[in-house]
Structures are given as C-alpha cells and as structure tokens.
Design a protein around this motif. Structure first.
Motif, short mmCIF file in Angstrom:
data_model
loop_
_atom_site.label_atom_id
_atom_site.label_comp_id
_atom_site.label_asym_id
_atom_site.label_seq_id
_atom_site.Cartn_x
_atom_site.Cartn_y
_atom_site.Cartn_z
N ARG A 120 0.80 -1.19 0.08
CA ARG A 120 0.15 0.11 -0.07
C ARG A 120 0.80 1.45 -0.10
O ARG A 120 0.62 2.13 -0.70
CB ARG A 120 -0.89 -0.01 1.19
N LEU A 121 1.86 1.26 0.86
CA LEU A 121 2.82 2.31 0.75
C LEU A 121 3.46 2.47 -0.68
O LEU A 121 3.58 3.80 -0.94
CB LEU A 121 4.07 1.97 1.83
N VAL A 122 4.05 1.60 -1.32
CA VAL A 122 4.37 1.86 -2.62
C VAL A 122 3.42 2.30 -3.65
O VAL A 122 3.68 3.25 -4.36
CB VAL A 122 4.88 0.46 -3.17
N ALA A 123 1.97 2.04 -3.49
CA ALA A 123 0.87 2.61 -4.23
C ALA A 123 0.65 4.16 -4.14
O ALA A 123 0.58 4.89 -4.85
CB ALA A 123 -0.45 1.83 -4.04
N ASN A 124 0.86 4.51 -2.71
CA ASN A 124 0.72 5.85 -2.19
C ASN A 124 1.80 6.75 -2.79
O ASN A 124 1.65 7.55 -3.22
CB ASN A 124 0.89 5.91 -0.87
N HIS A 140 0.53 -10.38 -6.72
CA HIS A 140 0.35 -11.38 -5.89
C HIS A 140 -0.77 -11.78 -5.26
O HIS A 140 -1.18 -12.83 -5.11
CB HIS A 140 1.44 -11.27 -4.52
N THR A 141 -1.55 -10.78 -4.91
CA THR A 141 -2.89 -10.77 -4.51
C THR A 141 -3.72 -9.63 -5.13
O THR A 141 -3.28 -8.40 -5.51
CB THR A 141 -3.08 -10.47 -3.04
N GLY A 142 -5.01 -9.82 -5.82
CA GLY A 142 -5.77 -8.84 -6.44
C GLY A 142 -6.19 -7.60 -5.71
O GLY A 142 -6.50 -6.60 -6.26
N GLN A 143 -6.11 -7.81 -4.33
CA GLN A 143 -6.58 -6.61 -3.52
C GLN A 143 -5.58 -5.29 -3.57
O GLN A 143 -5.98 -4.27 -3.42
CB GLN A 143 -6.67 -6.95 -2.01
N ILE A 144 -4.36 -5.48 -4.07
CA ILE A 144 -3.23 -4.32 -4.36
C ILE A 144 -3.91 -3.48 -5.29
O ILE A 144 -3.70 -2.07 -5.38
CB ILE A 144 -2.17 -5.28 -4.71
N GLU A 145 -4.90 -4.11 -6.35
CA GLU A 145 -5.67 -3.13 -7.23
C GLU A 145 -6.47 -1.85 -6.71
O GLU A 145 -6.42 -0.74 -6.84
CB GLU A 145 -6.52 -3.64 -8.11
N GLY A 146 -6.86 -2.25 -5.40
CA GLY A 146 -7.73 -1.37 -4.65
C GLY A 146 -6.86 -0.54 -3.71
O GLY A 146 -7.32 0.44 -3.28
N TYR A 147 -5.61 -0.68 -3.78
CA TYR A 147 -4.59 0.43 -2.83
C TYR A 147 -4.58 1.62 -3.82
O TYR A 147 -4.06 2.76 -3.37
CB TYR A 147 -3.38 -0.18 -2.63
N PHE A 148 -4.90 1.67 -5.06
CA PHE A 148 -4.89 2.80 -5.84
C PHE A 148 -6.17 3.46 -6.10
O PHE A 148 -6.98 2.61 -6.01
CB PHE A 148 -4.12 2.44 -7.29
#
Length: 330
Positions: A120-124, A140-148
């Motif tokens: 999440r920090l990288v996305a920010n 690795h996990t699809g939830q990372i999309e939601g960090y953006f």
C-alpha cells in the motif's frame, strides 16, 4: 496561428521511456509497437542520489514509463518515482507507470502486530509522484488494485502459459494434471486446467517462516501423470523443489513448473538445477542472472501483451479484449 486566431493541435502523442530496471524488456515492447524508446538521462551521483531528465519535450504526450522493480529494488523504485515527477513537471498529458514486477506485493496485509503494509505504501508513493494509471502483471493478490484510486490494468500471463503447454502436448492429455503448489493458487490452477482440459490437484503446505514451508500432503491424484505446477512467483525455489519431491513420491512421472515472476533469490538457480524438476517456465517480467545455471529455465516474453495493452490504453480501447475478458484471475 491561422488568420489571426490560435489553432490547437489535438493529435495524441505516445511516448515510451525506460528506467534502468530492465531496459531489454522495454526495447522488446517498443519493437512490438514499431517505436523507438524516447531519450531520458538517468544519473546516479557518487553520494547515491538519482537524477532524471527527458531529452525531448513530453508536453501534451501520453508517457508510458516502463520500470520493473527488480534488484536493486529500492533504487529502481526511487528512479521510477523521479521519472514520474519529471514527466509531471514537464507537462505530460497522462503518465502511466508500467510495472511488470510490482515489488513488495507480498507485503499486502498485516500478519503480526506493528507490521507495515508496504504494498500500500508503494501505491501511495506512485500516486503522490503523479502517475495517473498503473499497468502490471499477475499481482500476488488482487486486493493491491484497490490500493490505488486510479485505473490499474492488471494483466495476466495465463494465455502465454496455455499456448506453451499446448505446444508441449499437455492439452487433453490422459497422463497430465495441473497442480496448485498451495491453496492460494487454486483459482489460477483451475483456470489453467480448464484451458488445457485437464484435472487439477493441490499441494498442501505449512509455512514455517518467510520462504520456508513444509509439504504435508497432496489433495488429488497425480500417480502416473505428468504434473504442471502453476504459481505467481518463484523466490528461493524451496517450496517448488519440496513440492516436486512430494509429487514424485506420490507417483508423478514428470514435474514441470510455471510462474509469471522468476525472482530466483538466494541459491534458487542451484536448487532448481539440482532438483528433479524437468523444466521451469517463467516470463520476462524480471531479468535472469547470466552467471547462474539456467539449463532448466525457459523464458517466455510478455512484451506482446504489454505492447497490445499500451496500444489499447493509448487509443482508449478495451484492455479486456486483449485477454478475451480473462484478465481478472482473482
């Protein structure tokens, strides 16, 4: 100026630039698009600081910055952020970060007290730098999309693997099975099995720590069959080699493995070389090390996928069409 009036050039302009993370992949993508990479001056000062400057105007252009976050991870990440900031300050119309390998993707949640969520920090940081879109492969996990909070094009190498294993004679084979190396990869294994019209099985494991796990049992029939294990990342190779040994004990005749991202950290190259695995198939989201044994490693390029997606994003066409609607694996 025409007849005393200002006129506006509304023609869109595409620019492809590469960081120093994996310029060979950027060249392959540019070749597929029949383009040259745009010039950028990238400097590392003696004190370790980084600098970036575009060698031509980016004003009004759609700038696609290709940077895989391979080793040195933190340096390549910082370079990407600096390149995004430079493009933003130079008045690029749209900035797209093309990140084939999204580092820190395994740090996507807290599993212990006082841990960070670094994905999440990288996305920010990417958003704060000024990117307006991200393009990446098999998170690795699809939830990372939601960090953006802006569009993320989550691409998959699934069809690349399907085509390869069809060529190797796995489709509709009576003596083959697709195996998920852990329960987290069941959906991916089921999708590959569906395309190849094969049964599937699961290797159950207990994780003892980072990159350390113990295989407990196999769920499904692998006796007398050629096995294809499918995963998203190969890190130290320990899990892969242990799973292969257990599958052989369960009666598998051959063990093949496939993963989108071949990180191959530590002594992974030697482990795979000395293992009973017949072949490990990865994509070129990450560069392989030339000074390591690689006789069992086969690399497939994802440059055509990335090039087609860049083209469709630039022309405002559907990205899902590139994958026939199957770019969401989670």
């Amino acid at each position: 100026m025409e007849n005393g009036h200002l006129t506006q050039n509304t023609e869109k302009r595409l620019m492809i630039v590469s960081g120093q993370g994996y310029p060979e992949l950027a060249e392959r993508i540019a070749d597929r698009l029949d383009m040259d990479l745009s010039g950028v001056e990238l400097v590392k000062f003696p004190g370790g600081e980084l600098y970036a400057r575009y060698l031509e105007s980016v004003r009004g252009a759609d700038v696609f910055i290709i940077q895989s976050l391979c080793e040195p991870v933190n340096e390549n990440l910082m370079q990407l952020l600096i390149m995004i900031d430079a493009a933003k300050r130079a008045s690029a119309k749209r900035i797209v970060a093309v990140i084939p390998w999204y580092a820190y993707s395994r740090q996507d949640r807290k599993t212990k007290p006082r841990e960070p969520i670094t994905a999440r920090l990288v996305a920010n940081m990417i958003q704060a730098a000024g990117a307006e879109r991200v393009m990446t492969m098999d998170l690795h996990t699809g939830q990372i999309e939601g960090y953006f909070t802006f569009p993320v094009d989550h691409l998959t190498a699934m069809h690349t693997f399907v085509d390869y294993f069809v060529e190797q004679g796995f489709k509709d084979a009576d003596d083959a099975v697709v195996v998920a190396p852990d329960t987290g990869e069941v959906k991916v294994a089921k999708q590959l099995a569906g395309h190849l019209r094969l049964p599937w099985a699961i290797v159950n494991k207990m994780r003892e720590g980072p990159d350390r796990s113990e295989v407990t049992h196999v769920i499904g029939d692998v006796a007398g069959k050629r096995v294809v294990m499918i995963d998203d990342i190969i890190a130290t190779g320990g899990t892969l080699v242990n799973a292969a040994e257990r599958l052989e004990k369960e009666g598998a005749t051959e063990v093949w493995a496939a993963a989108t991202h071949g990180e191959f950290s530590g002594d992974a190259y030697r482990k795979i070389e000395d293992s009973l695995i017949k072949e490990v198939v990865v994509t070129d989201t990450l560069p392989l090390k030339s000074d390591q044994p690689r006789s069992k490693i086969k690399t497939l390029t994802i440059a055509p996928i990335l090039a087609s997606t860049i083209k469709n994003v630039f022309t405002d066409e559907s990205v899902s069409e590139v994958f026939m609607g199957e770019n969401q694996l989670f």
